[in-house]
Write a protein that holds these residues in place. Structure first.
Motif, PDB file in Angstrom:
ATOM      1  N   VAL A   1      -3.172  -9.613  35.253  1.00 23.57           N
ATOM      2  CA  VAL A   1      -3.823 -10.335  34.151  1.00 23.57           C
ATOM      3  C   VAL A   1      -5.055  -9.542  33.709  1.00 23.57           C
ATOM      4  O   VAL A   1      -5.951  -9.286  34.520  1.00 23.57           O
ATOM      5  N   ARG A   2      -5.095  -9.170  32.419  1.00 22.19           N
ATOM      6  CA  ARG A   2      -6.211  -8.360  31.926  1.00 22.19           C
ATOM      7  C   ARG A   2      -7.384  -9.244  31.501  1.00 22.19           C
ATOM      8  O   ARG A   2      -7.208 -10.167  30.710  1.00 22.19           O
ATOM      9  N   ILE A   3      -8.563  -8.944  32.044  1.00 22.51           N
ATOM     10  CA  ILE A   3      -9.770  -9.708  31.716  1.00 22.51           C
ATOM     11  C   ILE A   3     -10.661  -8.818  30.853  1.00 22.51           C
ATOM     12  O   ILE A   3     -11.038  -7.710  31.265  1.00 22.51           O
ATOM     13  N   PHE A   4     -10.991  -9.331  29.658  1.00 26.76           N
ATOM     14  CA  PHE A   4     -11.840  -8.578  28.733  1.00 26.76           C
ATOM     15  C   PHE A   4     -13.297  -8.894  29.037  1.00 26.76           C
ATOM     16  O   PHE A   4     -13.686 -10.053  29.085  1.00 26.76           O
TER      17      PHE A   4
ATOM     18  N   LEU B   1     -15.271 -14.539  24.851  1.00 21.31           N
ATOM     19  CA  LEU B   1     -14.593 -13.484  25.617  1.00 21.31           C
ATOM     20  C   LEU B   1     -13.352 -14.040  26.315  1.00 21.31           C
ATOM     21  O   LEU B   1     -12.294 -13.391  26.342  1.00 21.31           O
ATOM     22  N   ALA B   2     -13.511 -15.228  26.906  1.00 15.87           N
ATOM     23  CA  ALA B   2     -12.364 -15.838  27.589  1.00 15.87           C
ATOM     24  C   ALA B   2     -11.211 -16.044  26.609  1.00 15.87           C
ATOM     25  O   ALA B   2     -10.046 -15.790  26.950  1.00 15.87           O
TER      26      ALA B   2
ATOM     27  N   LEU C   1     -15.638  -3.643  24.652  1.00 13.59           N
ATOM     28  CA  LEU C   1     -15.091  -4.390  25.780  1.00 13.59           C
ATOM     29  C   LEU C   1     -14.328  -3.493  26.740  1.00 13.59           C
ATOM     30  O   LEU C   1     -13.630  -2.571  26.325  1.00 13.59           O
ATOM     31  N   SER C   2     -14.464  -3.819  28.025  1.00 13.21           N
ATOM     32  CA  SER C   2     -13.620  -3.171  29.021  1.00 13.21           C
ATOM     33  C   SER C   2     -12.530  -4.160  29.416  1.00 13.21           C
ATOM     34  O   SER C   2     -12.633  -5.356  29.157  1.00 13.21           O
ATOM     35  N   GLN C   3     -11.484  -3.653  29.996  1.00 11.02           N
ATOM     36  CA  GLN C   3     -10.423  -4.509  30.533  1.00 11.02           C
ATOM     37  C   GLN C   3     -10.372  -4.293  32.036  1.00 11.02           C
ATOM     38  O   GLN C   3     -10.255  -3.170  32.493  1.00 11.02           O
TER      39      GLN C   3
END
Lengths: 240, 240
Positions: free
Chosen positions: B14-17, B78-79, B4-6
């Motif tokens: 806000v970090r989204i994976f 993922l969410a 996964l990237s962030q």
């Protein structure tokens, strides 16, 4: 004809006789004339033709027979003067009647292109209503309305033929819904803005009569002014 | 989480994976996040939320409870990682189901704002179909379609509340017709272009649920590039 002025759209050479007391063509007219790509031959209709400015000037772009459909006698009479003075009686035909009766004059599915600058404002929207009754009828949906204009367009047009229209962006969703309900598919739109940072104040629409769905192109904006002067494109459209 | 990237939208913090193998947010996501003006409190829904990028990032803009509605398990999972890693379980709720079932989770007429980045392409339009099934479902109307998305929006929204959407200009007439059929009135649209002289490639829409008619504002274009670089506005949106 002492009260009449003569004006020419975009250096077309066609003289349009106008009575400023009634209604004169404006930027909307010039922009629609330039946006429209009428069939080169066959039959073209100018619906809600007013004093005939667009329809008569289209003789500069096409050899097609051009029908002007206008309800108001005062404006039709002006159009007839322009037809006569430009010697265009062989090409331009005047129908001074309500567009709801248009099939009394023209058969369905016979028209190759339509141009239309309809009344923009709903009757309820009387904030901009003018005292001049001719102008009021030209601008407001007093005698006709959007759905009647689009229905007449659908009836007249051949399959896969084009309707070119100028309208107000404020009513774009209603316009598109009414077009689809009359199986007119918007193919190309162009928004017009005073300056690039203002909300659009006009929209030019090219729709096609078809049972198929269609993909819409939202073309680059037409911006009229930059730094207080006409943009290069506006200047070339207005001056021809 | 090694694959996964962030990523972070517009400096929101806000970090989204994301899993690039599945689906990652793109410019559309960033633009819709910036265009949306969610209610400051109450309840907000992200319909077709994917990996949650917009809905989760909206916690930066609002104190409202945010519901993510996403059919695909891979993207919902993922969410959930992003919700957990940002400690947002109290504010963000995940509904991993088809939006046609959304009333099993949320009552009608209770939502203050909706954001939606739906599948853009009709199933017949398979020219752009991807082999990756998760991406295909996110982009094409395989599992849902425009009328279902708008019907769910109408059902969920309170009267006079807003739906913020990103869509393709190619389907704008269909979008507007479907909105009006679901008594969602477009109030504000903004076209997005790569450069000012190109056809629009995205459109941002702010619609309101109302029985009344509404006047549409066509706002100034959002132009992404000029002379090969981000415009000032695009830069400020993308970098936050």
């Amino acid at each position: 004809m002492s009260n009449l002025s003569q004006d020419i759209i975009s250096n077309s050479g066609v003289r349009i006789f106008q009575d400023k007391q009634l209604y004169s063509f404006n930027l909307d007219t010039i922009l629609l004339y330039n946006f429209a790509k009428p069939a080169k031959k066959g039959a073209v209709v100018d619906l809600c033709s007013g004093n005939g400015a667009i329809g008569i000037t289209l003789t500069h772009k096409t050899k097609a027979t051009i029908y002007l459909v206008e309800l108001q006698k005062e404006l039709s009479d002006l159009a007839q003067i322009s037809i006569n003075e430009n010697n265009l009686n062989a090409q331009v035909k005047l129908i001074n009647d309500d567009l709801k009766n248009v099939q009394n004059y023209i058969s369905h599915d016979t028209i190759d292109s339509i141009v239309c600058n309809p009344p923009y404002f709903a009757v309820e929207d009387n904030s901009k209503m003018k005292d001049n009754p001719v102008l009021a009828i030209a601008r407001h949906e007093i005698k006709t309305d959007l759905s009647k204009v689009l229905y007449a367009s659908k009836v007249l047009l051949k399959e896969n033929s084009h309707l070119f229209m100028v309208y107000r962006p404020e009513r774009l969703s209603e316009l598109f819904k009414n077009m689809l309900d009359n199986r007119l598919q918007p193919k190309r739109v162009r928004f017009v803005r005073s300056t690039k940072n203002k909300d659009a104040n006009l929209v030019l629409i090219d729709a096609i009569k078809t049972v198929k769905s269609a993909s819409l192109k939202v073309e680059p904006d037409l911006v009229i002014y930059q730094d207080g002067e006409f943009t290069k494109e506006a200047k070339s459209i207005i001056e021809g």
